[in-house]
Design an enzyme around this catalytic site. Structure first.
Site, PDB file in Angstrom:
ATOM      1  N   GLU A  36       0.819  -1.213   0.000  1.00  0.00           N
ATOM      2  CA  GLU A  36       0.000   0.000   0.000  1.00  0.00           C
ATOM      3  C   GLU A  36       0.855   1.266   0.000  1.00  0.00           C
ATOM      4  O   GLU A  36       0.541   2.247  -0.679  1.00  0.00           O
ATOM      5  CB  GLU A  36      -0.948   0.003   1.198  1.00  0.00           C
ATOM      6  CG  GLU A  36      -2.090  -0.987   1.084  1.00  0.00           C
ATOM      7  CD  GLU A  36      -3.000  -0.703  -0.097  1.00  0.00           C
ATOM      8  OE1 GLU A  36      -3.131   0.476  -0.482  1.00  0.00           O
ATOM      9  OE2 GLU A  36      -3.570  -1.654  -0.642  1.00  0.00           O
ATOM     10  N   TYR A 119      -6.918   6.006   4.722  1.00  0.00           N
ATOM     11  CA  TYR A 119      -7.049   5.051   3.623  1.00  0.00           C
ATOM     12  C   TYR A 119      -6.187   3.815   3.876  1.00  0.00           C
ATOM     13  O   TYR A 119      -6.658   2.672   3.792  1.00  0.00           O
ATOM     14  CB  TYR A 119      -6.649   5.660   2.266  1.00  0.00           C
ATOM     15  CG  TYR A 119      -6.377   4.566   1.276  1.00  0.00           C
ATOM     16  CD1 TYR A 119      -7.428   3.847   0.722  1.00  0.00           C
ATOM     17  CD2 TYR A 119      -5.067   4.163   0.985  1.00  0.00           C
ATOM     18  CE1 TYR A 119      -7.190   2.769  -0.129  1.00  0.00           C
ATOM     19  CE2 TYR A 119      -4.818   3.092   0.142  1.00  0.00           C
ATOM     20  CZ  TYR A 119      -5.890   2.402  -0.412  1.00  0.00           C
ATOM     21  OH  TYR A 119      -5.643   1.321  -1.225  1.00  0.00           O
ATOM     22  N   ASP A 137      -9.566   5.457  -1.748  1.00  0.00           N
ATOM     23  CA  ASP A 137      -8.488   6.179  -2.422  1.00  0.00           C
ATOM     24  C   ASP A 137      -9.073   6.971  -3.589  1.00  0.00           C
ATOM     25  O   ASP A 137     -10.301   7.096  -3.735  1.00  0.00           O
ATOM     26  CB  ASP A 137      -7.397   5.206  -2.884  1.00  0.00           C
ATOM     27  CG  ASP A 137      -7.870   4.255  -3.979  1.00  0.00           C
ATOM     28  OD1 ASP A 137      -9.082   4.246  -4.311  1.00  0.00           O
ATOM     29  OD2 ASP A 137      -7.018   3.531  -4.541  1.00  0.00           O
TER      30      ASP A 137
END
Length: 348
Positions: A36, A119, A137
């Site tokens: 991520e 997020y 996102d």
């Protein structure tokens, strides 16, 4: 509050159409976290080799926490935004010291780690532990905005809050991981940006208000960013024998702590460079142009011109003490250079 319709048709679509990505084969929160952070502002295709190389070298939180900074910066070289990996190491050390080496298993615990926002915390919480938290996102904001024909600036804080709440309310509580992945996948592969959505391939096309109203290419609405500041620089690939000069950038600010070739402010000509070195008691053996280059940061542009400058050994003593010379193989192995100088990397 804005309300999304039933989005469950996205689940079977995702099961059939999802891309085979390495981080989708694990529930390890550490590996999901690495993916991520790497995926922020970087294309999926570019991330995969970095992801695999990083985890081969640093397969656990403990390995990241104890790695020398030079190693993590070298592993990150080419991804940019080096503060991301520095924050990862700070967070890894927190996991080792405050959580006995065990990655937090709650949204709040994940969110408390350095460099992790809502997020990323939602993505790790749902992908690793299937916890019912949204992972909203830019892809998901775009999907939600089109589904709702949302006509406010999606980057405005109130808009992001509204759309995130709507996605959270639509999330099935027992399929959080697949739902979040599906929404991201839909935005990345079908509900594309820049006015080119593939509506005929979308499992939610029938319930998309933007499509129904003929606004799918006009939405979402984003504010125009402020113009980027421009800086002009002359990059010197300064050689002495088989070695190239480098310097380390300051420990704070842009590209903190990374290594770079010597740079002069402004754009200089070959004649000006000859004069520059001659005035400092150095007679270059060669000055050759290497062409122009541009690098774009979030709020800044570097416009560069490069030169190869070869100097004799007796000229080294006249150079600033901040410069040091390293052989090419050592640069390749040891020193992390910013992607901003990619155009000149083959000459180093």
């Amino acid at each position: 509050m804005v309300n999304l319709p039933d989005l469950t048709p996205i689940l079977p679509w995702y099961g059939k159409h999802r891309r085979d990505l390495p981080w989708r084969h694990t529930r390890d929160p550490y590996r999901i976290w690495v993916s991520e952070i790497m995926l922020q502002q970087t294309r999926v295709e570019a991330v995969i080799p970095y992801y695999e190389r990083f985890l081969d070298a640093l397969p656990t939180v403990a390995a990241l926490a104890t790695a020398p900074e030079a190693q993590i910066l070298k592993l990150w070289e080419g991804l940019g935004y080096y503060s991301r990996v520095r924050n990862m190491q700070k967070a890894a050390r927190t996991v080792m010291e405050a959580h006995n080496g065990v990655f937090p298993t709650t949204f709040e615990g994940i969110l408390s780690l350095c460099g992790i926002g809502e997020y990323t915390a939602g993505a790790i919480a749902s992908f690793a532990f299937d916890l019912p938290h949204p992972a909203v996102d830019g892809n998901v904001l775009r999907v939600a905005a089109r589904l709702l024909a949302f006509e406010d600036d999606i980057l405005a804080p109130t808009s992001k809050k509204q759309l995130t709440a709507a996605v959270a309310a639509a999330q099935p509580k027992d399929h959080a991981a697949d739902f979040n992945q599906a929404m991201i996948e839909l935005g990345a592969t079908v509900c594309l940006p820049n006015g080119v959505p593939k509506c005929e391939e979308c499992p939610l096309c029938a319930i998309c208000r933007a499509r129904a109203e003929g606004k799918e290419t006009a939405l979402p609405i984003r504010r125009k960013p402020a113009p980027r500041k421009k800086e002009h620089r002359t990059v010197l690939i300064l050689r002495c024998g088989d070695k190239v000069a480098l310097r380390q950038r300051p420990e704070s600010g842009l590209l903190a702590g990374l290594f770079e070739p010597p740079v002069l402010d402004g754009i200089h000509s070959e004649a000006e460079l000859l004069q520059f070195f001659t005035l400092r008691g150095i007679t270059p053996l060669r000055v050759a142009p290497l062409g122009d280059a541009k690098h774009i940061f979030t709020h800044l542009e570097w416009h560069m011109v490069g030169f190869e400058v070869i100097i004799p050994e007796d000229g080294v003593d006249f150079l600033p003490s901040e410069l040091f010379f390293a052989p090419r193989e050592e640069i390749d192995r040891r020193y992390a250079l910013p992607t901003a100088y990619r155009a000149y990397r083959p000459f180093m």
